[in-house]
Write an enzyme that holds these catalytic residues in place. Sequence first.
Site, mmCIF file in Angstrom:
data_model
loop_
_atom_site.group_PDB
_atom_site.id
_atom_site.type_symbol
_atom_site.label_atom_id
_atom_site.label_comp_id
_atom_site.label_asym_id
_atom_site.label_seq_id
_atom_site.Cartn_x
_atom_site.Cartn_y
_atom_site.Cartn_z
ATOM 1 C CB SER A 62 2.263 1.426 -9.155
ATOM 2 O OG SER A 62 1.212 2.306 -9.472
HETATM 3 N N1 SAM Z 1 1.475 6.402 -7.709
HETATM 4 C C1 SAM Z 1 0.535 5.880 -6.741
HETATM 5 C C2 SAM Z 1 1.214 5.327 -5.529
HETATM 6 O O1 SAM Z 1 2.453 5.414 -5.411
HETATM 7 O O2 SAM Z 1 0.486 4.823 -4.651
HETATM 8 C C3 SAM Z 1 -0.384 4.856 -7.356
HETATM 9 C C4 SAM Z 1 -1.461 5.474 -8.135
HETATM 10 S S1 SAM Z 1 -2.817 4.432 -8.488
HETATM 11 C C5 SAM Z 1 -2.144 3.169 -9.473
HETATM 12 C C6 SAM Z 1 -3.658 5.496 -9.631
HETATM 13 C C7 SAM Z 1 -4.348 6.677 -8.994
HETATM 14 O O3 SAM Z 1 -4.793 7.545 -10.021
HETATM 15 C C8 SAM Z 1 -5.574 6.313 -8.198
HETATM 16 O O4 SAM Z 1 -5.432 6.756 -6.871
HETATM 17 C C9 SAM Z 1 -6.725 7.031 -8.914
HETATM 18 O O5 SAM Z 1 -7.733 7.503 -8.040
HETATM 19 C C10 SAM Z 1 -5.973 8.173 -9.569
HETATM 20 N N2 SAM Z 1 -6.636 8.796 -10.716
HETATM 21 C C11 SAM Z 1 -7.372 8.240 -11.698
HETATM 22 N N3 SAM Z 1 -7.785 9.169 -12.570
HETATM 23 C C12 SAM Z 1 -7.292 10.361 -12.137
HETATM 24 C C13 SAM Z 1 -7.365 11.715 -12.609
HETATM 25 N N4 SAM Z 1 -8.026 12.050 -13.712
HETATM 26 N N5 SAM Z 1 -6.730 12.676 -11.899
HETATM 27 C C14 SAM Z 1 -6.050 12.376 -10.763
HETATM 28 N N6 SAM Z 1 -5.952 11.114 -10.264
HETATM 29 C C15 SAM Z 1 -6.552 10.127 -10.946
#
Ligand code: SAM
Length: 215
Positions: A62
């Site tokens: 993000s």
């Molecule tokens: N905070 C992260 C970083 O610093 O890189 C960015 C996260 S990215 C925007 C969102 C993440 O949420 C993705 O890797 C996706 O696979 C994960 N995600 C989506 N649904 C999810 C769920 N139900 N449980 C856990 N992770 C999930």
Amino acid sequence: MTDGYAGYRAQLLETLRAKGIRDLAVLRAVATVPRHLFVPEYLSHRAYDDAALPIGNGQTISQPWIQARTLEAMQLTGRETVLEVGTGSGYQTALLAQLAETVVSIERVRALSDAARAALERAGIRGPMLLVSDGTLGWQPLAPYDAIAVSAASPDVPEPLVRQLVPGGRLVIPIGDLDHQVLTLVRRTQDGMERTNLADARFVPLIGEHGWGEK
Ligand code: SAM
């Protein structure tokens, strides 16, 4: 931290300050964590841009400003137990490790969780517990949490996450449709929850039992 990126990190700090981030602990965390270790190597020259970047598997790390705004809203003092949903690259997990005592982070894509574990190790950060599962269900063994950060877009507040907060606990989560969300602070109160809008946002979808369904 002495590496070739100190000047870029300083520039990113200036950008975050100019965009209104005031929490000194959050700024210190951004100054400490080597973000270039959490992006694909071909993008390391852009690691300190205030921008979201691809990390593979259709996911993103993000934008630093939105992460700093999330961390500010969690109001951490260093003594908390926190849950992160959406480990992604592990960068925000690394920031949380500077700001809280115990960090649990859940990711649904195993390959990303494995890569995040390797990046955290390269950065010398050993504390966070990384799990692979559906984060919309939270993680009961270490509940209740003082604060929870969700870094994927949800249609609404996942009820299990509110239940796993202490009274007065903070959940920061982007809520909206798939194209546009509002980063929202949800505070658990004695008799329910209080919501505050923090910023417009655009995140990848939260996929799970209390999020969006699989395509
Ligand atoms: N905070 C992260 C970083 O610093 O890189 C960015 C996260 S990215 C925007 C969102 C993440 O949420 C993705 O890797 C996706 O696979 C994960 N995600 C989506 N649904 C999810 C769920 N139900 N449980 C856990 N992770 C999930």
